[in-house]
Each structure stands twice: as structure tokens, then as C-alpha cells.
Design a protein around this motif. Structure first.
Motif, PDB file in Angstrom:
ATOM      1  N   GLN A  15       0.830  -1.293   0.007  1.00  0.00           N
ATOM      2  CA  GLN A  15       0.192   0.047  -0.098  1.00  0.00           C
ATOM      3  C   GLN A  15       0.610   1.150  -0.039  1.00  0.00           C
ATOM      4  O   GLN A  15       0.500   2.370  -0.596  1.00  0.00           O
ATOM      5  CB  GLN A  15      -0.775   0.040   1.271  1.00  0.00           C
ATOM      6  N   MET A  16       2.085   1.441   0.605  1.00  0.00           N
ATOM      7  CA  MET A  16       2.910   2.516   0.670  1.00  0.00           C
ATOM      8  C   MET A  16       3.570   2.639  -0.394  1.00  0.00           C
ATOM      9  O   MET A  16       4.460   1.768  -0.915  1.00  0.00           O
ATOM     10  CB  MET A  16       3.787   2.157   1.993  1.00  0.00           C
ATOM     11  N   LEU A  18       5.898   6.293  -1.412  1.00  0.00           N
ATOM     12  CA  LEU A  18       6.075   7.764  -1.508  1.00  0.00           C
ATOM     13  C   LEU A  18       6.923   8.364  -2.599  1.00  0.00           C
ATOM     14  O   LEU A  18       7.796   8.012  -2.851  1.00  0.00           O
ATOM     15  CB  LEU A  18       7.114   8.136   0.134  1.00  0.00           C
ATOM     16  N   ARG A  23       2.452  10.508  -0.223  1.00  0.00           N
ATOM     17  CA  ARG A  23       1.860   9.054  -0.054  1.00  0.00           C
ATOM     18  C   ARG A  23       0.968   8.904  -1.171  1.00  0.00           C
ATOM     19  O   ARG A  23      -0.079   9.316  -1.078  1.00  0.00           O
ATOM     20  CB  ARG A  23       1.503   8.884   1.384  1.00  0.00           C
ATOM     21  N   LYS A  24       1.268   7.945  -2.045  1.00  0.00           N
ATOM     22  CA  LYS A  24       0.387   7.315  -2.885  1.00  0.00           C
ATOM     23  C   LYS A  24       0.242   5.914  -3.053  1.00  0.00           C
ATOM     24  O   LYS A  24       0.997   5.180  -2.476  1.00  0.00           O
ATOM     25  CB  LYS A  24       0.832   7.810  -4.343  1.00  0.00           C
ATOM     26  N   SER A  26       0.630   1.890  -4.181  1.00  0.00           N
ATOM     27  CA  SER A  26       1.976   1.356  -4.879  1.00  0.00           C
ATOM     28  C   SER A  26       1.358   0.990  -6.048  1.00  0.00           C
ATOM     29  O   SER A  26       0.451   0.699  -6.445  1.00  0.00           O
ATOM     30  CB  SER A  26       2.389   0.227  -3.854  1.00  0.00           C
ATOM     31  N   SER A  84       2.512   0.396  12.319  1.00  0.00           N
ATOM     32  CA  SER A  84       1.692   0.379  11.123  1.00  0.00           C
ATOM     33  C   SER A  84       1.341  -0.801  10.467  1.00  0.00           C
ATOM     34  O   SER A  84       2.038  -1.944  10.943  1.00  0.00           O
ATOM     35  CB  SER A  84       2.531   1.324  10.053  1.00  0.00           C
ATOM     36  N   VAL A  88       7.762  -0.155   7.237  1.00  0.00           N
ATOM     37  CA  VAL A  88       8.380   1.039   6.529  1.00  0.00           C
ATOM     38  C   VAL A  88       9.551   1.586   7.269  1.00  0.00           C
ATOM     39  O   VAL A  88       9.057   2.064   8.428  1.00  0.00           O
ATOM     40  CB  VAL A  88       7.517   1.987   6.021  1.00  0.00           C
ATOM     41  N   ASN A  90      12.084   4.150   9.130  1.00  0.00           N
ATOM     42  CA  ASN A  90      12.173   5.659   9.352  1.00  0.00           C
ATOM     43  C   ASN A  90      13.605   6.210   9.634  1.00  0.00           C
ATOM     44  O   ASN A  90      13.578   7.396  10.067  1.00  0.00           O
ATOM     45  CB  ASN A  90      11.322   6.120  10.358  1.00  0.00           C
ATOM     46  N   THR A 115      11.256   3.524   0.971  1.00  0.00           N
ATOM     47  CA  THR A 115      10.019   3.534   1.274  1.00  0.00           C
ATOM     48  C   THR A 115       9.056   2.622   0.429  1.00  0.00           C
ATOM     49  O   THR A 115       7.956   2.638   0.513  1.00  0.00           O
ATOM     50  CB  THR A 115       9.248   4.746   1.761  1.00  0.00           C
TER      51      THR A 115
END
Length: 339
Positions: A15-16, A18, A23-24, A26, A84, A88, A90, A115
Motif C-alpha cells: 500500500q505504501m 512515497l 504518499r500514494k 503503490s 503500521s 516501513v 524511518n 519506502t
């Protein structure tokens, strides 16, 4: 042409993503498999389930520490309060820092380049079967098939030996090349994805038994940014066994084929016995990443040039994202390969 795919490769649903700080969703979606499978079948491919060869071929490329991370990190992550749904990172050490961390947040930063490779509940399962798909196609070629197609998803060429990145977790093309090397063959990996195969380069950069080459959009302002430049030739025993041919954004069929001819001359000089084609279809003019401008008929011409060397080949799927011509681009390539 023999082709391989396992339905469990669809389980990974990241789903993630960047992009430019936003954030969009995938672009590496499970629906890619449906489009690619239809395109391969239109070219006459008959799909088989890959055999489960276990972890041996994977571990010949990826160290045990990294494999254990991929297998276990999501379960560990979800036990962390407030975590989450996907792993992901950081934080990223200067590659690498001085000490391997015990904590899962630190390990995520150590083993994940960016990411664009979130790890979900089914990521390991899908990546494992993607690798088995590549190995099964490789074994078909070792056993005498002139070529075989591995519909690998998730893709693999951005995965280093111990680091995921760019939608990739296990380096399928590298695993295929290592298996060929183990069978006593001289393998050359030719990557035609729009993005440089930085993970593949990294796996073999200090080795002289596998030749690696990539034709891709210039990384000066395009992913993966830090790798894929023309001066990167290999190091130590591998010096001269890596070739990068970055192309200006928007380069079309003619420029791509001219670069590919340079690559194939070097493949001849390496005296390769077999090709591993890291097949990205995202060099297409309408791909969402808009790096190059290869046409649908252009993929047939790319395949014809590659096949013209007369070498057996393992064709490993890399990128190529959802757009109306995705399946047709694969059909074009495979039709070109088969004459």
C-alpha cells in the motif's frame, strides 16, 4: 515457450509508496500478474507451477541474516504498540553503520533501502515463490530448453544481497545467474528495465564469473539515483565485468537498440554461455514512470537483438506497471523472441 508462475505471488499487496514527499498507492499491484499472464499466453506461453526448491538457491545470493529478517519482520513488527500495517523504515544508516541493531526499527532501516518496499503480512510468501519461479525457469534452461519465462512478481533487480528496495526483496535475476554458475555455465545478466538494476550490480560487483549490464534511464535525476552511472565498472576481480549505459530521458527505440548492441558485443567478449534477461517493460512510452519511450513494436526488436546471439536464456520479469499496453508489450517481446 515454457513459463512459470505461482498464484501465491499475488498475496503481496503493498500500500505504501512515497513519491515527491506525497504518499500514494503503490504501482506494484497484484493486478500486474493478470495483465502479464494474459500477455504471455497471447504469445503462446503455457504456464506451469514452479517447483519448490527450498531456500538453498536463495541463500546462495542472500545471507542468512537478511533471509531471517524478511521471514520474521512483519510478525515482530505487528507486536509493537502503534505499529503500521506494513514495515516501513524511518531511519537509514550510512550504508552501513558500525553496528547491527537488535531492534526491529533499526533492522528495517538496515535492510530496506527506501519506502518503496513495504513489507506486509504476505510479502515473504510472495517473494519466496517469485524466487522459486525464477529458479524453475532456470532449471528448465539447464535441462535443455532454449528459453523460459519467469513471471516474477514481486520483481527483484533492486534487491541487494542484504537490502530490499524499489518494490524488490529477493534478487530473482541474481538467483537465476548464481544457479547457472553453479551448473558450470558463464552467465551474463542483461537488464532492460527503465530503472538501473542496482541490486543486481551490487550482488556481482566484485565478481568476474557473472557479467552484468543495464540499459536504463539516466539515474542522475531518476531512480535509483546513486547507482547506474557509466563509470561504475566493477571492483577488484569484478573490474570490467559491469557495464552501465544510461540513456537520456525520453530515448526511444533507436537509441535503446544502439545501446543494446554495445551490451551484446560485451556479452560476446565475456564468452557467455547463457543469458539472464531482466525484462522490464517500464521503458515503454506510456508507462507511469515515463523514463524512456520504447514503443510496443520496439520490445519485439529488443527481443530479436537479444535472441540473435544464439544463447539460451532465462527471461525474468522485472518492472512494467499497469497501463493499457502492458500485456501487449510482453506479447510483443515474447513474439519477437520466438521469431
Amino acid at each position: 515457450m515454457k513459463a512459470f508462475l505461482h498464484p501465491r505471488q499475488s498475496a503481496h499487496d503493498p500500500q505504501m509508496f512515497l513519491a515527491n514527499g506525497v504518499r500514494k498507492p503503490s504501482p506494484e499491484q497484484p493486478a500486474r500478474i493478470d495483465a502479464l499472464k494474459a500477455g504471455a499466453e497471447a504469445a503462446g506461453c503455457v504456464f506451469e507451477l514452479p517447483q519448490d526448491f527450498g531456500q538453498g538457491f536463495i541463500s546462495a545470493v542472500h545471507p542468512a541474516e537478511y533471509v531471517a529478517f524478511l521471514r520474521n519482520i512483519h510478525d515482530r513488527w505487528t507486536r509493537m504498540e502503534g505499529a503500521s500495517d506494513e514495515v516501513v523504515p524511518n531511519i537509514h544508516p550510512g550504508r552501513h553503520g558500525l553496528s547491527y541493531p537488535d531492534g526491529m526499527v533499526g533492522q528495517a532501516g538496515w535492510h530496506m533501502a527506501d519506502t518503496a518496499c513495504p513489507i506486509g503480512a504476505h510479502t515473504w510468501e510472495a517473494a519466496y515463490w517469485s524466487a522459486q519461479t525464477a529458479v524453475s525457469a532456470t532449471m528448465a534452461v539447464i535441462d535443455g530448453a532454449g528459453s523460459a519465462y519467469a513471471l516474477c512478481r514481486p520483481p527483484g533487480h533492486h534487491a541487494f544481497a542484504d537490502m530490499a528496495g524499489g518494490f524488490c526483496f529477493l534478487n530473482n535475476a541474481g538467483i537465476a545467474a548464481q544457479a547457472l554458475t553453479g551448473a558450470g555455465l558463464r552467465a551474463a545478466i542483461v537488464d532492460v528495465d527503465v530503472h538501473h538494476g542496482n541490486g543486481t550490480q551490487g550482488v556481482f560487483y566484485a565478481r568476474d564469473d557473472v557479467f552484468t549490464a543495464s540499459v536504463h534511464a539516466d539515474p542522475a535525476r531518476f531512480y535509483p539515483f546513486f547507482w547506474g552511472h557509466a563509470h561504475e565498472r566493477g571492483t577488484g576481480e569484478g573490474e570490467g565485468c559491469n557495464l552501465n549505459l544510461p540513456l537520456a530521458r525520453g530515448t526511444g527505440d533507436t537509441g535503446f537498440l544502439e545501446a543494446l548492441d554495445v551490451v551484446l558485443d560485451r556479452v560476446d567478449a565475456f564468452a557467455a554461455d547463457v543469458l539472464v534477461v531482466a525484462l522490464g517493460l517500464d521503458a515503454h512510452e506510456n508507462d507511469p514512470f515515463q523514463g524512456l519511450a520504447v514503443t510496443t513494436p520496439g520490445f519485439a526488436r529488443i527481443a530479436e537483438r537479444l535472441r540473435g546471439r544464439g544463447l539460451p536464456a532465462v527471461i525474468v520479469q522485472e518492472g512494467g506497471y499497469l497501463q493499457p499496453e502492458l500485456g501487449a508489450n510482453l506479447t510483443s517481446f515474447l513474439d519477437g523472441w520466438q521469431g
